[in-house]
Design an enzyme around this catalytic site. Structure first.
Site, PDB file in Angstrom:
ATOM      1  N   HIS A   1       1.868   4.302  -3.069  1.00 48.16           N
ATOM      2  CA  HIS A   1       1.895   5.764  -2.910  1.00 48.16           C
ATOM      3  C   HIS A   1       3.242   6.317  -3.393  1.00 48.16           C
ATOM      4  CE1 HIS A   1      -1.856   6.368  -0.851  1.00 48.16           C
ATOM      5  NE2 HIS A   1      -1.532   5.628   0.199  1.00 48.16           N
TER       6      HIS A   1
ATOM      7  N   HIS B   1       0.842  -1.205   0.000  1.00 47.33           N
ATOM      8  CA  HIS B   1       0.000   0.000   0.000  1.00 47.33           C
ATOM      9  C   HIS B   1       0.877   1.255   0.000  1.00 47.33           C
ATOM     10  CE1 HIS B   1      -3.571   2.431   1.456  1.00 47.33           C
ATOM     11  NE2 HIS B   1      -2.561   3.209   1.827  1.00 47.33           N
ATOM     12  N   GLU B   2       1.833   1.307   0.906  1.00 43.60           N
ATOM     13  CA  GLU B   2       2.697   2.489   1.001  1.00 43.60           C
ATOM     14  C   GLU B   2       3.637   2.587  -0.202  1.00 43.60           C
ATOM     15  OE1 GLU B   2       1.899   4.578   3.026  1.00 43.60           O
ATOM     16  OE2 GLU B   2       0.814   3.503   4.578  1.00 43.60           O
TER      17      GLU B   2
END
Length: 275
Positions: free
Chosen positions: A65, A61-62
């Site tokens: 980003h 997820h990170e």
């Protein structure tokens, strides 16, 4: 510096997965094998698979980003180590990893953590800013669909629970504990997808909208952004809000084929409890 550069000044090593991430992958693989074969205490196996799989999804997820931010103009994410998938490099490891793990264990909710820090001064495009924010939740949605896919093809159809004479809950079915853990992970990804897309200040859903706000609204948004996570946390502990939230998540999970029993995996993995 390596002769291969993705962008000027960025060595190839900036994209090499860290030993920490490789260790997380190894734990997922080992705990998956343990759960599949029923090695040792099956509830501990399910616990390890669900938690290591959840940490893996947090890292991805990170990373999503950071990767979109990198190609949107913020080359600094490479210098900050975000592209190595090392959770220890996050600006707030406590919020990004530790707190979401605790909430999963205690409440069975895929609570979003603290995001990687992106220098928006180098991202001078509203569409790109929104894409950076959307990349993380998109990863959760994709993860949920991938985890749900085996169930769509009939995997775990014989999964069921039973009580022994002593009142102990056992998981039945061929490789039942593995499918129970997979269902629990899929359910977690659905909760994370919903929470991350809520238009709450400071969270991905709110950040996705923030670039399109007028200057006055942006100032108000920025004022509340540091407290959005706390507000969401408090709301989820309200019985009425919690009930409707889980009703929505259960409905969405059912739409993509996650078996309803999968949610029980989040309770079953608490091997220290009586259930």
């Amino acid at each position: 510096m390596s002769s291969f550069q993705v962008s000027r000044g960025t060595p190839r090593s900036a994209f090499v997965p860290s030993p920490v991430f490789v260790g997380i992958l190894a734990l997922v693989a080992v705990s998956g094998w343990m759960t599949w074969t029923g090695y040792g205490n099956v509830r501990v196996d399910v616990f390890l698979l669900v938690l290591s799989g959840w940490v893996l999804s947090l890292c991805l997820h990170e990373y999503a980003h950071a990767l979109v931010a990198y190609f949107s103009g913020d080359r600094g994410v490479a210098d900050r180590g975000y592209l190595t998938l090392n959770p220890l490099k996050y600006s707030h490891p406590l919020l990004s990893i530790v707190l979401p793990l605790v909430i999963v264990v205690l409440g069975g909710i895929g609570l979003p953590g603290g995001a990687v820090w992106v220098d928006h001064a180098h991202v001078r495009n509203k569409v790109k800013e929104s894409l950076i924010s959307a990349a993380g939740p998109a990863t959760n949605v994709l993860f949920a669909l991938l985890l749900a896919a085996p169930f769509a093809f009939g995997a775990g159809d014989d999964l069921r629970l039973a009580l022994t004479g002593s009142g102990e809950v056992v998981v039945l079915g061929e490789h039942g504990p593995f499918w129970l853990a997979l269902g629990a992970l899929a359910f977690l990804q659905v909760t994370a997808s919903v929470l991350n897309l809520l238009p709450v200040p400071g969270l991905d859903g709110g950040n996705l909208l923030q670039p399109w706000m007028s200057p006055a609204y942006r100032r108000t948004y920025d004022l509340f952004a540091p407290y959005g996570f706390i507000l969401l946390f408090m709301l989820l502990w309200q019985p009425t809000v919690n009930h409707y939230f889980f009703a929505l998540v259960t409905w969405l999970a059912g739409l993509i084929g996650v078996p309803e029993i999968g949610q029980y995996g989040l309770e079953f993995m608490r091997f220290w409890s009586d259930r």
